[in-house]
Scaffold this motif. Structure first.
Motif, PDB file in Angstrom:
ATOM      1  N   PRO A  85       0.814  -1.223   0.000  1.00  0.00           N
ATOM      2  CA  PRO A  85       0.000   0.000   0.000  1.00  0.00           C
ATOM      3  C   PRO A  85       0.846   1.272   0.000  1.00  0.00           C
ATOM      4  CG  PRO A  85      -0.796  -1.546   1.650  1.00  0.00           C
ATOM      5  CD  PRO A  85       0.515  -2.063   1.178  1.00  0.00           C
ATOM      6  N   TYR A  86       1.956   1.226   0.733  1.00  0.00           N
ATOM      7  CA  TYR A  86       2.838   2.394   0.772  1.00  0.00           C
ATOM      8  C   TYR A  86       3.391   2.706  -0.617  1.00  0.00           C
ATOM      9  CZ  TYR A  86       7.132   5.050   1.511  1.00  0.00           C
ATOM     10  OH  TYR A  86       8.127   5.976   1.427  1.00  0.00           O
ATOM     11  N   LEU A  87       3.836   1.677  -1.326  1.00  0.00           N
ATOM     12  CA  LEU A  87       4.372   1.891  -2.673  1.00  0.00           C
ATOM     13  C   LEU A  87       3.289   2.386  -3.624  1.00  0.00           C
ATOM     14  CD1 LEU A  87       6.644  -1.286  -2.968  1.00  0.00           C
ATOM     15  CD2 LEU A  87       7.374   1.076  -2.627  1.00  0.00           C
ATOM     16  N   PHE A  88       2.092   1.793  -3.528  1.00  0.00           N
ATOM     17  CA  PHE A  88       0.997   2.200  -4.416  1.00  0.00           C
ATOM     18  C   PHE A  88       0.654   3.668  -4.215  1.00  0.00           C
ATOM     19  CE2 PHE A  88      -3.501   3.081  -5.026  1.00  0.00           C
ATOM     20  CZ  PHE A  88      -3.682   2.678  -6.345  1.00  0.00           C
ATOM     21  N   TRP A  89       0.419   4.064  -2.961  1.00  0.00           N
ATOM     22  CA  TRP A  89      -0.007   5.433  -2.704  1.00  0.00           C
ATOM     23  C   TRP A  89       1.132   6.425  -2.907  1.00  0.00           C
ATOM     24  CZ3 TRP A  89      -4.817   6.453  -3.052  1.00  0.00           C
ATOM     25  CH2 TRP A  89      -5.763   5.502  -2.707  1.00  0.00           C
ATOM     26  N   SER A  90       2.362   6.001  -2.691  1.00  0.00           N
ATOM     27  CA  SER A  90       3.495   6.891  -2.957  1.00  0.00           C
ATOM     28  C   SER A  90       3.554   7.243  -4.437  1.00  0.00           C
ATOM     29  CB  SER A  90       4.807   6.235  -2.514  1.00  0.00           C
ATOM     30  OG  SER A  90       4.881   6.138  -1.113  1.00  0.00           O
ATOM     31  N   VAL A  91       3.430   6.234  -5.291  1.00  0.00           N
ATOM     32  CA  VAL A  91       3.465   6.480  -6.741  1.00  0.00           C
ATOM     33  C   VAL A  91       2.245   7.289  -7.167  1.00  0.00           C
ATOM     34  CG1 VAL A  91       3.406   5.401  -9.024  1.00  0.00           C
ATOM     35  CG2 VAL A  91       4.843   4.430  -7.213  1.00  0.00           C
ATOM     36  N   LEU A 111      12.073   7.393  -6.662  1.00  0.00           N
ATOM     37  CA  LEU A 111      12.697   6.317  -5.892  1.00  0.00           C
ATOM     38  C   LEU A 111      13.320   6.852  -4.609  1.00  0.00           C
ATOM     39  CD1 LEU A 111      14.410   4.236  -8.733  1.00  0.00           C
ATOM     40  CD2 LEU A 111      12.392   3.608  -7.403  1.00  0.00           C
ATOM     41  N   ARG A 112      13.945   8.011  -4.712  1.00  0.00           N
ATOM     42  CA  ARG A 112      14.543   8.620  -3.510  1.00  0.00           C
ATOM     43  C   ARG A 112      13.466   8.963  -2.492  1.00  0.00           C
ATOM     44  NH1 ARG A 112      16.082  14.189  -4.926  1.00  0.00           N
ATOM     45  NH2 ARG A 112      13.865  14.448  -4.438  1.00  0.00           N
ATOM     46  N   GLN A 345      -5.537  -5.903   0.230  1.00  0.00           N
ATOM     47  CA  GLN A 345      -4.457  -5.653   1.175  1.00  0.00           C
ATOM     48  C   GLN A 345      -3.289  -4.956   0.503  1.00  0.00           C
ATOM     49  OE1 GLN A 345      -3.359  -9.908   2.080  1.00  0.00           O
ATOM     50  NE2 GLN A 345      -1.315  -9.118   1.782  1.00  0.00           N
ATOM     51  N   TYR A 346      -3.139  -5.118  -0.818  1.00  0.00           N
ATOM     52  CA  TYR A 346      -2.023  -4.483  -1.507  1.00  0.00           C
ATOM     53  C   TYR A 346      -2.263  -3.000  -1.748  1.00  0.00           C
ATOM     54  CZ  TYR A 346      -0.930  -9.369  -2.351  1.00  0.00           C
ATOM     55  OH  TYR A 346      -0.661 -10.705  -2.182  1.00  0.00           O
ATOM     56  N   ILE A 347      -3.512  -2.573  -1.641  1.00  0.00           N
ATOM     57  CA  ILE A 347      -3.851  -1.158  -1.830  1.00  0.00           C
ATOM     58  C   ILE A 347      -4.183  -0.485  -0.503  1.00  0.00           C
ATOM     59  CG2 ILE A 347      -5.331   0.461  -3.071  1.00  0.00           C
ATOM     60  CD1 ILE A 347      -3.598  -1.320  -4.872  1.00  0.00           C
ATOM     61  N   LEU A 348      -4.899  -1.211   0.353  1.00  0.00           N
ATOM     62  CA  LEU A 348      -5.384  -0.629   1.604  1.00  0.00           C
ATOM     63  C   LEU A 348      -4.649  -1.127   2.838  1.00  0.00           C
ATOM     64  CD1 LEU A 348      -9.227  -0.828   0.876  1.00  0.00           C
ATOM     65  CD2 LEU A 348      -7.734   1.168   0.672  1.00  0.00           C
ATOM     66  N   GLY A 349      -3.976  -2.256   2.742  1.00  0.00           N
ATOM     67  CA  GLY A 349      -3.287  -2.801   3.915  1.00  0.00           C
ATOM     68  C   GLY A 349      -4.213  -3.418   4.926  1.00  0.00           C
ATOM     69  N   VAL A 350      -5.449  -3.752   4.520  1.00  0.00           N
ATOM     70  CA  VAL A 350      -6.410  -4.381   5.435  1.00  0.00           C
ATOM     71  C   VAL A 350      -6.992  -5.613   4.797  1.00  0.00           C
ATOM     72  CG1 VAL A 350      -7.023  -2.230   6.585  1.00  0.00           C
ATOM     73  CG2 VAL A 350      -8.283  -2.904   4.543  1.00  0.00           C
TER      74      VAL A 350
END
Length: 350
Positions: A85-91, A111-112, A345-350
């Protein structure tokens, strides 16, 4: 409060209060523009939120006795709920925040920002919590599992880093805040406290209950001390960020004591069924709300300026907090309806 299967109701309450406090903290930046005592009191009250999340993370690592048997698997499962989820929402938010300059899209910059938790200001927490899981894994591998020693080590490291924070705030040395707040060592005391509590909660909780009034009194004293320190530091040659940071000694004590106060009074707290249901929802969705709230708050602010401004700052704060929570809930609800169950879970973490 009654325990429910595989969960502790008191920790659901702490998690719910913490995520609401995160939203209030971010909304407070938008609602208040000066140092009025009301702003300081509200802002200081929220300083338990991030340490509380770290304490809970440590608690649930050591509360399950089987976790040390396979630490790599435990860490892998924890990271699988956080990193996708962190990677998805970061992008997604990186693209959203740079729509006007999408032709200048910089992969290395993205990436940084992902590695340092810099896409959105609150994302530093992800970098910290990943280090916390790595720290616990290392403690297990080194067979350094005695909860008192872990707590003492955490207190020692936290004290050293707190000294560096004060020296930086008073401009005796120069260390970039973004670097310091991303190191586990700046947050290790609440995490170590969670490890300590989780390892012997059945023995500690009755002690907390017997000492609940002194704990509450100490919590209030540290809270007032943090307000006092805010005004004390504002009158000397100190860095502005330190006035409301989690890293003041008074704020650190208040954060941990606040959580201990909830645990001490947990059996005395009787919430109405509807409130209890709301607490469970906020606790269950605290992570996706954390990922979304800063972005949603900016759009809620636009609605405020278009239709409501001007009003009393407290009403503005209430509007921003309520609107942000409802906006986050709406996004989460829609995504749960649209996304296949195996991919949520890959988008929301739940």
């Amino acid at each position: 409060m009654q325990k429910v299967p595989n969960r502790f109701a008191e920790f659901d309450l702490i998690r719910a209060l913490a995520i609401v406090s995160v939203v209030i903290t971010h909304a407070g930046f938008l609602a208040f523009r000066d140092r009025r005592i009301l702003f300081v009191a509200i802002d200081t009250f929220q300083l338990f939120c991030v340490p509380a999340f770290l304490l809970l993370s440590g608690f649930f690592l050591t509360n399950k006795l089987e976790n040390p048997n396979n630490p790599a698997l435990v860490v892998k499962k924890r990271l699988s709920k956080i990193l996708p989820p962190y990677l998805f929402w970061s992008v997604a938010l990186y693209i959203l925040n740079n729509l006007g300059e999408i032709q200048k899209f910089d992969l290395l910059s993205l990436l940084r920002d992902i590695l340092t938790g810099s896409v959105m200001p609150p994302y530093y927490f992800i970098v910290v919590i990943v280090q916390c899981y790595g720290w616990w894994w290392l403690l297990v591998k080194l067979k350094f599992l005695d909860s008192r020693k872990v707590l003492a080590l955490g207190l020692t490291i936290q004290t050293i880093f707190t000294i560096f924070f004060y020296l930086t705030a008073l401009k005796y040395i120069s260390i970039p805040l973004p670097l310091m707040e991303r190191w586990i060592f700046s947050w290790i005391l609440p995490f170590s406290t969670g490890l300590f509590l989780g390892g012997s909660y059945d023995r500690i909780q009755p002690v907390l209950e017997r000492k609940k009034m002194p704990i509450l009194g100490a919590t209030i004293l540290f809270y007032l001390a943090s307000i006092w320190e805010y005004y004390l530091k504002s009158g000397v040659n100190s860095e502005e960020w330190f006035l409301r940071s989690f890293f003041k000694l008074s704020a650190q004590g208040y954060a941990i004591l606040f959580v201990l106060s909830i645990l001490a009074f947990s059996k005395s707290i009787a919430l109405p069924s509807r409130v209890s249901g709301l607490v469970k929802i906020l606790a269950a969705y605290s992570f996706p709300i954390y990922l979304l709230d800063s972005t949603v708050a900016k759009y809620v602010l636009l609605v405020f300026y278009k239709f409501i401004d001007p009003v009393n700052p407290l009403l503005k704060l209430g509007f921003l907090v309520t609107g942000t929570l409802l906006g986050c809930w709406a996004i989460i609800y829609l995504l749960e309806k649209v996304l296949p169950k195996n991919y949520r879970q890959y988008i929301l973490g739940v």
